[in-house]
Design a protein around this motif. Structure first.
Motif, PDB file in Angstrom:
ATOM      1  N   UNK A  78       0.847  -1.195   0.000  1.00 27.63           N
ATOM      2  CA  UNK A  78       0.000   0.000   0.000  1.00 27.63           C
ATOM      3  C   UNK A  78       0.887   1.251   0.000  1.00 27.63           C
ATOM      4  N   UNK A  79       0.382   2.355  -0.512  1.00 31.24           N
ATOM      5  CA  UNK A  79       1.166   3.580  -0.599  1.00 31.24           C
ATOM      6  C   UNK A  79       1.310   4.289   0.741  1.00 31.24           C
ATOM      7  N   UNK A  80       0.308   4.246   1.572  1.00 35.53           N
ATOM      8  CA  UNK A  80       0.279   4.968   2.820  1.00 35.53           C
ATOM      9  C   UNK A  80       1.110   4.246   3.883  1.00 35.53           C
TER      10      UNK A  80
ATOM     11  N   UNK B 141       2.011  -0.213   7.917  1.00 32.49           N
ATOM     12  CA  UNK B 141       2.257  -0.686   9.285  1.00 32.49           C
ATOM     13  C   UNK B 141       1.109  -1.568   9.771  1.00 32.49           C
ATOM     14  N   UNK B 142      -0.112  -1.144   9.507  1.00 31.80           N
ATOM     15  CA  UNK B 142      -1.269  -1.939   9.928  1.00 31.80           C
ATOM     16  C   UNK B 142      -1.299  -3.289   9.204  1.00 31.80           C
ATOM     17  N   UNK B 143      -0.963  -3.289   7.947  1.00 29.46           N
ATOM     18  CA  UNK B 143      -0.899  -4.533   7.192  1.00 29.46           C
ATOM     19  C   UNK B 143       0.184  -5.450   7.760  1.00 29.46           C
TER      20      UNK B 143
ATOM     21  N   UNK C 123       4.711  -6.698  17.580  1.00 27.12           N
ATOM     22  CA  UNK C 123       3.572  -5.896  17.125  1.00 27.12           C
ATOM     23  C   UNK C 123       3.735  -4.430  17.510  1.00 27.12           C
ATOM     24  N   UNK C 124       4.195  -4.184  18.723  1.00 22.56           N
ATOM     25  CA  UNK C 124       4.420  -2.814  19.181  1.00 22.56           C
ATOM     26  C   UNK C 124       5.495  -2.142  18.323  1.00 22.56           C
ATOM     27  N   UNK C 125       6.545  -2.874  18.004  1.00 25.13           N
ATOM     28  CA  UNK C 125       7.601  -2.315  17.153  1.00 25.13           C
ATOM     29  C   UNK C 125       7.081  -1.989  15.759  1.00 25.13           C
ATOM     30  N   UNK C 126       6.207  -2.819  15.235  1.00 27.51           N
ATOM     31  CA  UNK C 126       5.622  -2.556  13.918  1.00 27.51           C
ATOM     32  C   UNK C 126       4.822  -1.258  13.950  1.00 27.51           C
ATOM     33  N   UNK C 127       4.009  -1.093  14.970  1.00 26.39           N
ATOM     34  CA  UNK C 127       3.178   0.105  15.060  1.00 26.39           C
ATOM     35  C   UNK C 127       3.995   1.365  15.318  1.00 26.39           C
TER      36      UNK C 127
END
Length: 118
Positions: free
Chosen positions: A9-11, A16-18, A112-116
């Motif tokens: 995705x571009x955004x 991050x959510x993906x 998960x926290x690191x991803x966000x």
């Protein structure tokens, strides 16, 4: 990265959510949203009771029990679970069952926290 449509995705927030969702897909490509919700509630309040999980998720006691079982080391009928949480009896009232994360569950949560946060 294994995205749903095969491309990024571009955004940045959407990426991050993906990535957050795909982290659960690494554990189980068919993990249900109820299992994810139960896991996140346990991480939000370690040593949460099964009753509190029912109230927080709006699920029935049997659904909470089934989802906690799937997130535990051994799922129903002796099949392997995800080993993200463990249940135990409350020290003050043995009728109460509590749920806490395993070391693996804590590791997944930190990922998960690191991803966000990235």
């Amino acid at each position: 990265m294994n995205t749903f449509a095969g491309r990024q995705p571009d955004n940045k927030t959407a990426r991050r959510l993906l990535s957050f969702i795909e982290e659960f897909g690494k554990l189980d490509a068919e993990m249900q949203i109820q299992q994810i919700a139960v896991f996140l509630h346990v991480m939000g309040k370690p040593e949460i009771t099964m009753r509190e999980l029912e109230q927080a998720t709006g699920l029935s006691s049997s659904s909470v029990s089934r989802n906690v079982s799937a997130l535990s080391k051994v799922h129903r009928k002796g099949q392997p679970g995800h080993d993200l949480v463990v249940t135990f009896e409350d020290a003050m009232d043995r009728r109460i069952k509590r749920v806490r994360p395993t070391p693996k569950g804590t590791k997944v949560y930190n990922t998960l926290i690191n991803i966000l946060g990235s």
